[in-house]
Design a protein around this motif. Structure first.
Motif, PDB file in Angstrom:
ATOM      1  N   TYR A 119      -4.519 -13.352   1.388  1.00  0.00           N
ATOM      2  CA  TYR A 119      -4.272 -11.958   1.010  1.00  0.00           C
ATOM      3  C   TYR A 119      -3.496 -11.290   2.128  1.00  0.00           C
ATOM      4  O   TYR A 119      -3.785 -11.511   3.314  1.00  0.00           O
ATOM      5  CB  TYR A 119      -5.593 -11.202   0.810  1.00  0.00           C
ATOM      6  N   CYS A 120      -2.522 -10.474   1.763  1.00  0.00           N
ATOM      7  CA  CYS A 120      -1.789  -9.719   2.784  1.00  0.00           C
ATOM      8  C   CYS A 120      -1.422  -8.353   2.234  1.00  0.00           C
ATOM      9  O   CYS A 120      -0.830  -8.238   1.155  1.00  0.00           O
ATOM     10  CB  CYS A 120      -0.524 -10.493   3.176  1.00  0.00           C
ATOM     11  N   GLU A 121      -1.805  -7.321   2.985  1.00  0.00           N
ATOM     12  CA  GLU A 121      -1.388  -5.960   2.627  1.00  0.00           C
ATOM     13  C   GLU A 121      -0.092  -5.657   3.369  1.00  0.00           C
ATOM     14  O   GLU A 121      -0.001  -5.870   4.577  1.00  0.00           O
ATOM     15  CB  GLU A 121      -2.473  -4.957   3.013  1.00  0.00           C
ATOM     16  N   VAL A 122       0.913  -5.238   2.628  1.00  0.00           N
ATOM     17  CA  VAL A 122       2.198  -4.911   3.238  1.00  0.00           C
ATOM     18  C   VAL A 122       2.512  -3.443   2.972  1.00  0.00           C
ATOM     19  O   VAL A 122       1.821  -2.772   2.198  1.00  0.00           O
ATOM     20  CB  VAL A 122       3.337  -5.811   2.673  1.00  0.00           C
ATOM     21  N   SER A 123       3.564  -2.951   3.654  1.00  0.00           N
ATOM     22  CA  SER A 123       4.035  -1.597   3.373  1.00  0.00           C
ATOM     23  C   SER A 123       5.553  -1.652   3.313  1.00  0.00           C
ATOM     24  O   SER A 123       6.166  -2.668   3.666  1.00  0.00           O
ATOM     25  CB  SER A 123       3.580  -0.627   4.471  1.00  0.00           C
ATOM     26  N   ASP A 124       6.157  -0.545   2.896  1.00  0.00           N
ATOM     27  CA  ASP A 124       7.623  -0.518   2.828  1.00  0.00           C
ATOM     28  C   ASP A 124       8.239  -0.774   4.206  1.00  0.00           C
ATOM     29  O   ASP A 124       9.352  -1.296   4.301  1.00  0.00           O
ATOM     30  CB  ASP A 124       8.103   0.826   2.266  1.00  0.00           C
ATOM     31  N   ALA A 125       7.510  -0.450   5.273  1.00  0.00           N
ATOM     32  CA  ALA A 125       8.034  -0.655   6.630  1.00  0.00           C
ATOM     33  C   ALA A 125       8.200  -2.139   6.966  1.00  0.00           C
ATOM     34  O   ALA A 125       8.957  -2.496   7.874  1.00  0.00           O
ATOM     35  CB  ALA A 125       7.103   0.005   7.651  1.00  0.00           C
ATOM     36  N   ASP A 126       7.496  -3.001   6.244  1.00  0.00           N
ATOM     37  CA  ASP A 126       7.599  -4.450   6.498  1.00  0.00           C
ATOM     38  C   ASP A 126       8.763  -5.096   5.762  1.00  0.00           C
ATOM     39  O   ASP A 126       9.052  -6.278   5.957  1.00  0.00           O
ATOM     40  CB  ASP A 126       6.315  -5.171   6.048  1.00  0.00           C
ATOM     41  N   LYS A 127       9.410  -4.321   4.902  1.00  0.00           N
ATOM     42  CA  LYS A 127      10.456  -4.910   4.041  1.00  0.00           C
ATOM     43  C   LYS A 127      11.687  -5.244   4.895  1.00  0.00           C
ATOM     44  O   LYS A 127      12.276  -4.391   5.552  1.00  0.00           O
ATOM     45  CB  LYS A 127      10.818  -3.903   2.944  1.00  0.00           C
ATOM     46  N   ALA A 128      12.067  -6.543   4.903  1.00  0.00           N
ATOM     47  CA  ALA A 128      13.191  -6.996   5.735  1.00  0.00           C
ATOM     48  C   ALA A 128      14.382  -7.406   4.891  1.00  0.00           C
ATOM     49  O   ALA A 128      15.518  -7.382   5.359  1.00  0.00           O
ATOM     50  CB  ALA A 128      12.740  -8.178   6.597  1.00  0.00           C
ATOM     51  N   ASN A 129      14.151  -7.846   3.659  1.00  0.00           N
ATOM     52  CA  ASN A 129      15.241  -8.225   2.754  1.00  0.00           C
ATOM     53  C   ASN A 129      14.722  -8.117   1.319  1.00  0.00           C
ATOM     54  O   ASN A 129      13.553  -7.769   1.105  1.00  0.00           O
ATOM     55  CB  ASN A 129      15.773  -9.633   3.077  1.00  0.00           C
ATOM     56  N   SER A 130      15.596  -8.432   0.364  1.00  0.00           N
ATOM     57  CA  SER A 130      15.162  -8.214  -1.027  1.00  0.00           C
ATOM     58  C   SER A 130      14.412  -9.410  -1.616  1.00  0.00           C
ATOM     59  O   SER A 130      14.024  -9.389  -2.784  1.00  0.00           O
ATOM     60  CB  SER A 130      16.374  -7.857  -1.892  1.00  0.00           C
ATOM     61  N   GLY A 131      14.212 -10.466  -0.820  1.00  0.00           N
ATOM     62  CA  GLY A 131      13.481 -11.622  -1.332  1.00  0.00           C
ATOM     63  C   GLY A 131      14.345 -12.431  -2.287  1.00  0.00           C
ATOM     64  O   GLY A 131      15.567 -12.446  -2.176  1.00  0.00           O
ATOM     65  N   GLY A 132      13.710 -13.138  -3.211  1.00  0.00           N
ATOM     66  CA  GLY A 132      14.474 -13.894  -4.203  1.00  0.00           C
ATOM     67  C   GLY A 132      14.531 -15.384  -3.941  1.00  0.00           C
ATOM     68  O   GLY A 132      15.098 -16.128  -4.732  1.00  0.00           O
ATOM     69  N   GLY A 133      13.970 -15.832  -2.809  1.00  0.00           N
ATOM     70  CA  GLY A 133      13.934 -17.268  -2.533  1.00  0.00           C
ATOM     71  C   GLY A 133      15.103 -17.733  -1.688  1.00  0.00           C
ATOM     72  O   GLY A 133      16.017 -16.964  -1.381  1.00  0.00           O
ATOM     73  N   VAL A 134      15.064 -19.017  -1.336  1.00  0.00           N
ATOM     74  CA  VAL A 134      16.111 -19.602  -0.500  1.00  0.00           C
ATOM     75  C   VAL A 134      16.859 -20.676  -1.283  1.00  0.00           C
ATOM     76  O   VAL A 134      16.425 -21.113  -2.342  1.00  0.00           O
ATOM     77  CB  VAL A 134      15.523 -20.232   0.791  1.00  0.00           C
ATOM     78  N   ASP A 135      17.980 -21.125  -0.727  1.00  0.00           N
ATOM     79  CA  ASP A 135      18.819 -22.164  -1.339  1.00  0.00           C
ATOM     80  C   ASP A 135      19.134 -21.774  -2.787  1.00  0.00           C
ATOM     81  O   ASP A 135      19.603 -20.681  -3.029  1.00  0.00           O
ATOM     82  CB  ASP A 135      18.144 -23.541  -1.234  1.00  0.00           C
ATOM     83  N   ASP A 136      18.824 -22.682  -3.732  1.00  0.00           N
ATOM     84  CA  ASP A 136      19.201 -22.373  -5.116  1.00  0.00           C
ATOM     85  C   ASP A 136      18.038 -21.795  -5.924  1.00  0.00           C
ATOM     86  O   ASP A 136      18.072 -21.784  -7.146  1.00  0.00           O
ATOM     87  CB  ASP A 136      19.793 -23.611  -5.803  1.00  0.00           C
ATOM     88  N   GLU A 137      16.990 -21.330  -5.235  1.00  0.00           N
ATOM     89  CA  GLU A 137      15.875 -20.714  -5.957  1.00  0.00           C
ATOM     90  C   GLU A 137      16.351 -19.410  -6.617  1.00  0.00           C
ATOM     91  O   GLU A 137      17.151 -18.670  -6.033  1.00  0.00           O
ATOM     92  CB  GLU A 137      14.724 -20.384  -4.998  1.00  0.00           C
TER      93      GLU A 137
ATOM     94  N   SER B 156       0.822  -1.217   0.000  1.00  0.00           N
ATOM     95  CA  SER B 156       0.000   0.000   0.000  1.00  0.00           C
ATOM     96  C   SER B 156       0.853   1.263   0.000  1.00  0.00           C
ATOM     97  O   SER B 156       0.368   2.326  -0.385  1.00  0.00           O
ATOM     98  CB  SER B 156      -0.969  -0.009   1.191  1.00  0.00           C
ATOM     99  N   SER B 157       2.130   1.186   0.427  1.00  0.00           N
ATOM    100  CA  SER B 157       2.994   2.374   0.342  1.00  0.00           C
ATOM    101  C   SER B 157       3.217   2.754  -1.119  1.00  0.00           C
ATOM    102  O   SER B 157       3.251   3.927  -1.477  1.00  0.00           O
ATOM    103  CB  SER B 157       4.378   2.126   0.948  1.00  0.00           C
ATOM    104  N   ARG B 158       3.396   1.722  -1.953  1.00  0.00           N
ATOM    105  CA  ARG B 158       3.704   1.970  -3.372  1.00  0.00           C
ATOM    106  C   ARG B 158       2.495   1.783  -4.265  1.00  0.00           C
ATOM    107  O   ARG B 158       2.585   1.986  -5.468  1.00  0.00           O
ATOM    108  CB  ARG B 158       4.762   0.962  -3.830  1.00  0.00           C
ATOM    109  N   GLN B 159       1.388   1.318  -3.693  1.00  0.00           N
ATOM    110  CA  GLN B 159       0.196   0.955  -4.469  1.00  0.00           C
ATOM    111  C   GLN B 159       0.568  -0.001  -5.603  1.00  0.00           C
ATOM    112  O   GLN B 159       0.202   0.209  -6.767  1.00  0.00           O
ATOM    113  CB  GLN B 159      -0.498   2.212  -4.995  1.00  0.00           C
ATOM    114  N   LYS B 160       1.305  -1.047  -5.221  1.00  0.00           N
ATOM    115  CA  LYS B 160       1.745  -2.034  -6.207  1.00  0.00           C
ATOM    116  C   LYS B 160       1.375  -3.436  -5.740  1.00  0.00           C
ATOM    117  O   LYS B 160       1.471  -3.744  -4.542  1.00  0.00           O
ATOM    118  CB  LYS B 160       3.278  -1.987  -6.371  1.00  0.00           C
ATOM    119  N   LEU B 161       0.995  -4.274  -6.702  1.00  0.00           N
ATOM    120  CA  LEU B 161       0.864  -5.704  -6.426  1.00  0.00           C
ATOM    121  C   LEU B 161       2.242  -6.330  -6.537  1.00  0.00           C
ATOM    122  O   LEU B 161       3.022  -5.979  -7.425  1.00  0.00           O
ATOM    123  CB  LEU B 161      -0.096  -6.334  -7.437  1.00  0.00           C
TER     124      LEU B 161
END
Ligand SMILES: Nc1nc(=O)c2ncn([C@@H]3O[C@H](COP(=O)(O)OP(=O)(O)O[C@H]4O[C@H](CO)[C@@H](O)[C@H](O)[C@H]4O)[C@@H](O)[C@H]3O)c2[nH]1
Ligand SMILES: [Mg+2]
Length: 211
Positions: A149-167, A51-56
């Motif tokens: 469904y989950c609404e998030v904001s930039d304040a919830d961002k903890a890392n850049s994502g991208g998966g774990v192990d070899d994902e 909701s901070s960025r209004q992006k899915l």
């Protein structure tokens, strides 16, 4: 992600932790029948809205099964596939954040972990709302998937994502206009029905009024 340099097929080992094939026999209306099916893991998928960025928030990844499906639809066979004629990009999908249920944890906790691992948002389970539960692959696996469904904001961002192990997963932010255009034009390249349904559910139930 599309840096795939060689692709080939082999038989399925009997001890695959992901896919187990069976033939089921049954008698219906007095007639013996059978059905070939696959046991696969159940799964969760999460519609994420920042909701901070209004992006899915969606994910892109190379899907071997989709690469195989695209080629066999177009070519009829997977024999002698060359990466020049069939680049790996044809097997890349845009999907909801999702994951298999392969741990003895609650489904919503698995959803929470996938949101953190794939998209980098750290949210408590209390903020993850169940949307619906359905069966996918009704002709082949009948696996259960729970959508959240989950609404998030930039304040919830903890890392850049991208998966774990070899994902290898790319996080993609779609504006609501982009997502709506994608649905209106049917320009959904390779998205699974769960993603399309999740986006439609979002527009029907959660999108800000002006959209
Ligand atoms: N499936 C599989 N086969 C292997 O041979 C295989 N070999 C390794 N792996 C590893 O298993 C993990 C699977 O990743 P996820 O837990 O994130 O699950 P998803 O692949 O996102 O799949 C979900 O979401 C999809 C979209 O809604 C739905 O279509 C699926 O039904 C649903 O399960 C990855 O670490 C992958 O490297 C395999 N995974
Ligand atoms: Mg996943």
């Amino acid at each position: 992600m599309e840096n795939v340099s060689k692709i080939w097929l082999g038989p399925l080992p009997a001890d695959s932790p992901y896919v187990k094939p069976f033939r089921m026999y049954y008698i219906q209306n007095g007639v013996e029948k059978n059905w070939d099916l696959l046991k696969v893991h159940d799964s969760v998928a999460i519609i994420l809205y920042n909701s901070s960025r209004q992006k899915l928030v969606l994910v892109r990844q190379f899907r071997p099964a989709v690469y195989h499906g695209v080629i066999t639809s177009e070519k009829g066979t997977f024999d002698s596939v060359d990466l020049q004629s069939f680049p790996p990009s044809i097997g890349v999908t845009l999907e909801l954040c999702a994951g298999i249920v392969d741990k003895s944890k609650s489904w919503v906790e698995i959803a929470r972990e996938e949101v953190l691992e794939e998209c980098g948002y750290d949210v408590p389970v209390e903020r993850i709302e169940e949307v619906m539960v359905y069966r996918s692959g009704v002709g082949s696996s009948g696996a259960k998937q729970a959508m959240y469904y989950c609404e998030v904001s930039d304040a919830d961002k903890a890392n850049s994502g991208g998966g774990v192990d070899d994902e290898i997963i790319e996080v993609v932010e779609l504006s609501l206009d982009e997502a709506k255009r994608m649905l209106q034009k049917g320009a959904v390249n390779n998205s699974p029905p769960s993603c399309l349904m999740g986006l439609l559910w979002f527009f029907a139930n959660k999108a800000p009024a002006a959209v």
